[in-house]
Enzyme design. Structure first.
Site, PDB file in Angstrom:
ATOM      1  N   ASP A  53       0.869  -1.127  -0.025  1.00 29.81           N
ATOM      2  CA  ASP A  53       0.102   0.062   0.073  1.00 29.81           C
ATOM      3  C   ASP A  53       0.914   1.189   0.098  1.00 29.81           C
ATOM      4  O   ASP A  53       1.570   1.464   0.974  1.00 29.81           O
ATOM      5  CB  ASP A  53      -0.989  -0.113   1.340  1.00 29.81           C
ATOM      6  CG  ASP A  53      -1.817   1.104   1.415  1.00 29.81           C
ATOM      7  OD1 ASP A  53      -1.744   2.136   0.450  1.00 29.81           O
ATOM      8  OD2 ASP A  53      -2.845   1.119   2.150  1.00 29.81           O
ATOM      9  N   TYR A 145      -8.550  16.219  -6.870  1.00 27.20           N
ATOM     10  CA  TYR A 145      -7.777  15.287  -7.660  1.00 27.20           C
ATOM     11  C   TYR A 145      -6.924  16.262  -8.610  1.00 27.20           C
ATOM     12  O   TYR A 145      -5.387  16.249  -8.774  1.00 27.20           O
ATOM     13  CB  TYR A 145      -8.712  14.731  -8.675  1.00 27.20           C
ATOM     14  CG  TYR A 145      -7.967  13.670  -9.801  1.00 27.20           C
ATOM     15  CD1 TYR A 145      -7.405  12.613  -9.453  1.00 27.20           C
ATOM     16  CD2 TYR A 145      -7.880  14.124 -11.294  1.00 27.20           C
ATOM     17  CE1 TYR A 145      -6.820  11.441 -10.125  1.00 27.20           C
ATOM     18  CE2 TYR A 145      -7.333  13.481 -11.862  1.00 27.20           C
ATOM     19  CZ  TYR A 145      -6.720  12.229 -11.579  1.00 27.20           C
ATOM     20  OH  TYR A 145      -6.068  11.418 -12.460  1.00 27.20           O
ATOM     21  N   LYS A 149      -2.797  16.209  -8.739  1.00 28.50           N
ATOM     22  CA  LYS A 149      -1.903  16.260 -10.064  1.00 28.50           C
ATOM     23  C   LYS A 149      -1.136  17.348 -10.123  1.00 28.50           C
ATOM     24  O   LYS A 149      -0.035  17.179 -10.760  1.00 28.50           O
ATOM     25  CB  LYS A 149      -2.842  15.908 -11.411  1.00 28.50           C
ATOM     26  CG  LYS A 149      -3.392  14.608 -11.022  1.00 28.50           C
ATOM     27  CD  LYS A 149      -2.674  13.282 -11.008  1.00 28.50           C
ATOM     28  CE  LYS A 149      -3.326  11.974 -10.877  1.00 28.50           C
ATOM     29  NZ  LYS A 149      -2.548  10.840 -11.041  1.00 28.50           N
ATOM     30  N   THR A 180      -9.483   2.895 -18.813  1.00 32.86           N
ATOM     31  CA  THR A 180      -9.230   2.183 -18.020  1.00 32.86           C
ATOM     32  C   THR A 180     -10.216   2.125 -16.722  1.00 32.86           C
ATOM     33  O   THR A 180     -11.348   2.390 -16.814  1.00 32.86           O
ATOM     34  CB  THR A 180      -7.983   2.874 -17.049  1.00 32.86           C
ATOM     35  OG1 THR A 180      -8.539   3.982 -16.461  1.00 32.86           O
ATOM     36  CG2 THR A 180      -6.871   3.364 -17.863  1.00 32.86           C
ATOM     37  N   PRO A 181     -10.120   1.169 -16.037  1.00 27.97           N
ATOM     38  CA  PRO A 181     -11.084   0.840 -14.728  1.00 27.97           C
ATOM     39  C   PRO A 181     -11.304   2.031 -14.297  1.00 27.97           C
ATOM     40  O   PRO A 181     -12.487   2.343 -13.670  1.00 27.97           O
ATOM     41  CB  PRO A 181     -10.455  -0.287 -13.880  1.00 27.97           C
ATOM     42  CG  PRO A 181      -9.709  -0.896 -14.844  1.00 27.97           C
ATOM     43  CD  PRO A 181      -9.019  -0.050 -15.838  1.00 27.97           C
TER      44      PRO A 181
HETATM   45  P1  NAD Z   1      -6.777   2.135 -12.070  1.00 30.34           P
HETATM   46  O1  NAD Z   1      -7.921   2.463 -11.001  1.00 30.34           O
HETATM   47  O2  NAD Z   1      -7.412   1.397 -13.275  1.00 30.34           O
HETATM   48  O3  NAD Z   1      -5.567   1.458 -11.351  1.00 30.34           O
HETATM   49  C1  NAD Z   1      -5.129   1.998 -10.411  1.00 30.34           C
HETATM   50  C2  NAD Z   1      -4.019   1.056  -9.977  1.00 30.34           C
HETATM   51  O4  NAD Z   1      -3.375   1.484  -8.610  1.00 30.34           O
HETATM   52  C3  NAD Z   1      -4.711  -0.296  -9.386  1.00 30.34           C
HETATM   53  O5  NAD Z   1      -4.262  -1.569 -10.011  1.00 30.34           O
HETATM   54  C4  NAD Z   1      -4.955  -0.214  -7.952  1.00 30.34           C
HETATM   55  O6  NAD Z   1      -4.971  -1.589  -7.232  1.00 30.34           O
HETATM   56  C5  NAD Z   1      -3.798   0.260  -7.536  1.00 30.34           C
HETATM   57  N1  NAD Z   1      -3.841   1.047  -6.248  1.00 30.34           N
HETATM   58  C6  NAD Z   1      -4.705   1.748  -5.796  1.00 30.34           C
HETATM   59  N2  NAD Z   1      -4.635   2.206  -4.468  1.00 30.34           N
HETATM   60  C7  NAD Z   1      -3.131   1.779  -4.371  1.00 30.34           C
HETATM   61  C8  NAD Z   1      -2.399   1.905  -3.137  1.00 30.34           C
HETATM   62  N3  NAD Z   1      -2.820   2.491  -1.980  1.00 30.34           N
HETATM   63  N4  NAD Z   1      -1.139   1.213  -3.063  1.00 30.34           N
HETATM   64  C9  NAD Z   1      -0.960   0.622  -4.369  1.00 30.34           C
HETATM   65  N5  NAD Z   1      -1.602   0.562  -5.351  1.00 30.34           N
HETATM   66  C10 NAD Z   1      -2.736   1.162  -5.436  1.00 30.34           C
HETATM   67  O7  NAD Z   1      -6.170   3.629 -12.717  1.00 30.34           O
HETATM   68  P2  NAD Z   1      -5.690   4.199 -14.276  1.00 30.34           P
HETATM   69  O8  NAD Z   1      -6.749   4.794 -14.696  1.00 30.34           O
HETATM   70  O9  NAD Z   1      -4.929   3.028 -14.773  1.00 30.34           O
HETATM   71  O10 NAD Z   1      -4.801   5.461 -13.571  1.00 30.34           O
HETATM   72  C11 NAD Z   1      -3.355   5.131 -13.299  1.00 30.34           C
HETATM   73  C12 NAD Z   1      -2.874   6.659 -12.933  1.00 30.34           C
HETATM   74  O11 NAD Z   1      -3.000   7.316 -14.201  1.00 30.34           O
HETATM   75  C13 NAD Z   1      -3.502   7.273 -11.878  1.00 30.34           C
HETATM   76  O12 NAD Z   1      -2.307   7.963 -11.183  1.00 30.34           O
HETATM   77  C14 NAD Z   1      -4.409   8.173 -12.471  1.00 30.34           C
HETATM   78  O13 NAD Z   1      -4.626   9.275 -11.564  1.00 30.34           O
HETATM   79  C15 NAD Z   1      -3.455   8.596 -13.753  1.00 30.34           C
HETATM   80  N6  NAD Z   1      -4.496   8.943 -14.939  1.00 30.34           N
HETATM   81  C16 NAD Z   1      -5.521   8.640 -15.211  1.00 30.34           C
HETATM   82  C17 NAD Z   1      -6.323   8.687 -16.394  1.00 30.34           C
HETATM   83  C18 NAD Z   1      -7.432   8.119 -16.762  1.00 30.34           C
HETATM   84  O14 NAD Z   1      -8.207   8.517 -17.686  1.00 30.34           O
HETATM   85  N7  NAD Z   1      -7.638   6.585 -16.688  1.00 30.34           N
HETATM   86  C19 NAD Z   1      -6.020  10.151 -17.031  1.00 30.34           C
HETATM   87  C20 NAD Z   1      -4.913  10.998 -16.449  1.00 30.34           C
HETATM   88  C21 NAD Z   1      -4.242  10.308 -15.374  1.00 30.34           C
END
Ligand code: NAD
Length: 249
Positions: A53, A145, A149, A180-181
């Site tokens: 974590d 958020y 960021k 993504t999820p």
């Molecule tokens: P996601 O929710 O699909 O995956 C997030 C991952 O982080 C998961 O595997 C989850 O288990 C893990 N996680 C959550 N809490 C955790 C913790 N306390 N310790 C360790 N692992 C932990 O997210 P995503 O869409 O793949 O996003 C990944 C990154 O990209 C994030 O930082 C998100 O803010 C950023 N981002 C995403 C998007 C988007 O549109 N999806 C856009 C811009 C930025």
């Protein structure tokens, strides 16, 4: 291709963008360690999952110590774990703000602090922080958020400056909306609260991007890998948009 023994640590690598990053570095010959609170869905992933974590600084330090004692090196850190949270400043409780900061900001802080001593000893290393287009522009109903960021963009710059003399580079990737999820959870929540139709919301999201579609995790992984690679050896302290043109508007 990089040296087969090069080591990359990814946080939040079990899903979405992080999983695509894990797969890209594996494909490029890296030994990859994924620090996540959930394991890989596919037990055949060619990377090592370590339960961690990232909000817990001691747990991150122990995980990094284990990796270093096994491999003797960390060439690259991709700090990616993060959560989304939709609310205005008035609707963001202090607890919610703490939760977002403890994962999105302090998670990156813990991971970077833990890898730096090994990178300093090696006089090399690449750190890539997963920020967001929201590091560059504001979006409605996204106070915590957005703030988190923007903090990560600052973390990339200050880390780059403080460790340039060790030839350690730090950059941030700023993805737009990526399928993504996390994206699906965010729009499911919006649909549940507003009563809107999910297909309509999804189509509107796509139409809001100048390229007319959402990003895909492997596209973000390719940029992340480039920034970590020697091809980017003069790039540090900068923010890299990958958003279908969203922030160019
Ligand atoms: P996601 O929710 O699909 O995956 C997030 C991952 O982080 C998961 O595997 C989850 O288990 C893990 N996680 C959550 N809490 C955790 C913790 N306390 N310790 C360790 N692992 C932990 O997210 P995503 O869409 O793949 O996003 C990944 C990154 O990209 C994030 O930082 C998100 O803010 C950023 N981002 C995403 C998007 C988007 O549109 N999806 C856009 C811009 C930025």
């Amino acid at each position: 291709m990089n040296q087969p023994c090069s080591v990359c640590v990814v946080t939040g690598g079990s899903l979405g963008i992080g999983l695509a990053v894990v797969r890209k570095f594996v494909a490029e010959g890296y030994r990859v360690f994924n620090l996540d609170i959930r394991g890989f869905e596919n037990s055949n992933e060619a990377a090592t999952w370590i339960y961690c974590d990232v909000t817990d600084g001691n747990a991150v330090q122990l995980a990094i110590n284990d990796i270093v004692s096994t491999t003797g090196r960390i060439d690259c850190l991709v700090s990616n774990a993060g959560m989304h949270y939709s609310a205005t400043i008035e609707d963001t409780t202090p607890d919610a703000l703490d939760r977002v900061f403890s994962l999105n900001v302090k998670g990156a802080y813990h991971a970077i602090r833990a890898v730096l001593p090994t990178m300093k000893k090696a006089q090399s290393g690449a750190i890539v922080i997963m920020a967001s287009d929201q590091a560059l522009v504001g979006k409605r109903n996204s106070f915590a958020y957005n703030l988190s960021k923007a903090a990560l963009a600052s973390m990339a710059k200050t880390t780059a400056l403080d460790y340039a003399s060790y030839q350690i580079r730090a950059n941030a990737v700023c993805p737009g909306t990526v399928e993504t999820p996390l994206y699906h959870c965010a729009i499911d929540k919006y649909v549940a609260e507003s009563g809107a139709d999910k297909q309509v919301v999804h189509a509107e999201e796509q139409a809001a991007q100048p390229l007319g579609r959402l990003g895909q995790p492997d596209e973000v992984a390719a940029l992340t890998y480039f920034l970590a690679s020697d091809e980017a050896k003069f790039i540090t302290g900068s923010l890299h948009s990958i958003d279908g043109g969203y922030t160019a508007q």
